[in-house]
Design a protein around this motif. Structure first.
Motif, PDB file in Angstrom:
ATOM      1  N   GLN A  84       8.287 -24.721 -16.661  1.00 56.61           N
ATOM      2  CA  GLN A  84       8.036 -25.183 -15.143  1.00 56.61           C
ATOM      3  C   GLN A  84       7.455 -26.446 -15.071  1.00 56.61           C
ATOM      4  O   GLN A  84       6.556 -26.736 -15.929  1.00 56.61           O
ATOM      5  N   TRP A 115      10.387 -24.541  -5.602  1.00 52.55           N
ATOM      6  CA  TRP A 115       9.799 -23.879  -4.726  1.00 52.55           C
ATOM      7  C   TRP A 115       8.339 -24.598  -4.271  1.00 52.55           C
ATOM      8  O   TRP A 115       7.827 -25.013  -4.915  1.00 52.55           O
ATOM      9  N   ARG A 160       5.436 -28.833 -12.433  1.00 56.43           N
ATOM     10  CA  ARG A 160       4.722 -28.763 -11.046  1.00 56.43           C
ATOM     11  C   ARG A 160       4.431 -30.222 -10.598  1.00 56.43           C
ATOM     12  O   ARG A 160       4.054 -31.064 -11.450  1.00 56.43           O
ATOM     13  N   THR A 206       7.038 -26.514  -7.400  1.00 60.97           N
ATOM     14  CA  THR A 206       7.378 -26.182  -8.888  1.00 60.97           C
ATOM     15  C   THR A 206       8.857 -26.335  -9.076  1.00 60.97           C
ATOM     16  O   THR A 206       9.565 -25.821  -8.189  1.00 60.97           O
ATOM     17  N   GLU A 238       4.601 -24.119  -3.868  1.00 59.95           N
ATOM     18  CA  GLU A 238       3.526 -23.054  -4.127  1.00 59.95           C
ATOM     19  C   GLU A 238       2.354 -23.186  -3.098  1.00 59.95           C
ATOM     20  O   GLU A 238       1.654 -22.141  -2.815  1.00 59.95           O
ATOM     21  N   ARG A 239       2.104 -24.096  -2.666  1.00 65.31           N
ATOM     22  CA  ARG A 239       0.856 -24.413  -1.601  1.00 65.31           C
ATOM     23  C   ARG A 239       1.260 -25.500  -0.830  1.00 65.31           C
ATOM     24  O   ARG A 239       1.775 -26.711  -1.308  1.00 65.31           O
TER      25      ARG A 239
END
Length: 191
Positions: free
Chosen positions: A130, A159, A132, A178, A161-162
């Motif tokens: 993965q 996607w 980020r 990510t 994440e935050r």
């Protein structure tokens, strides 16, 4: 019986006998403890054998195995492919910049971290990593909504994440995304 009245030889024999009795008692206690541990282990192993026999009698395992392999193939099909970690970072950064500029979103900051193994390595294939990215954008609600909608429909595993929207002063959006990559195999760079 008075100990001082006993001769030296008898006292020595009694002392040795007492020492042998104490050692024998210690050995018996130790063996008793080990026997208890062995019984506990035997009980645990018997329960595990019974559970494994029950699992072995189930008939759905071949079907379940086929489904797992099918989902794993789908999982791999949606991951990007690159030959090295540096190319993973560069590709993810280039793709994000292209996507964001395509929606007229102004990128203030974009940092892509080194690829890392998935959180639960036991459940994930070893070759999948993965990566980020942390992005800071000027806040444009309609453009951001359009981009997030397109991101959700992306053929790749990416996607959010935050996400933090700051309205004061100069409205900004900070996001952490990510993406999944397979390292070691180059893929189509134009997807």
């Amino acid at each position: 019986m008075n100990l001082p009245a006993l001769d030296e030889k008898t006292r020595l024999r009694l002392g040795i006998g007492l020492a042998v009795a104490l050692v024998w008692l210690f050995v018996l206690l130790e063996l008793s403890e080990q026997l208890g541990e062995a019984r506990t282990l035997e009980d645990r192993l018997q329960r595990e054998i019974a559970r494994n026999q029950a699992v072995a009698q189930e008939t759905y395992w071949p079907t379940f195995r086929a489904e797992v392999h099918q989902r794993l193939d789908e999982f791999r099909a949606h991951a990007w492919r690159e030959e090295s970690e540096g190319l993973v970072q560069a590709r993810f950064q280039d793709w994000l910049r292209a996507q964001l500029s395509g929606h007229a979103l102004v990128v203030r900051d974009l940092v892509v971290a080194l690829p890392t193994p998935l959180a639960d390595e036991a459940l994930a294939p070893a070759e999948i990593r993965q990566v980020r990215a942390r992005i800071t954008l000027d806040f444009k609600p309609d453009a951001l909504h359009d981009w997030l909608t397109e991101l959700a429909e992306s053929p790749h595993w990416v996607w959010v994440e935050r996400m933090l929207v700051t309205q004061r002063g100069n409205p900004r959006v900070e996001m952490e995304l990510t993406g999944l990559f397979i390292i070691g195999v180059s893929g189509d760079h134009h997807r």
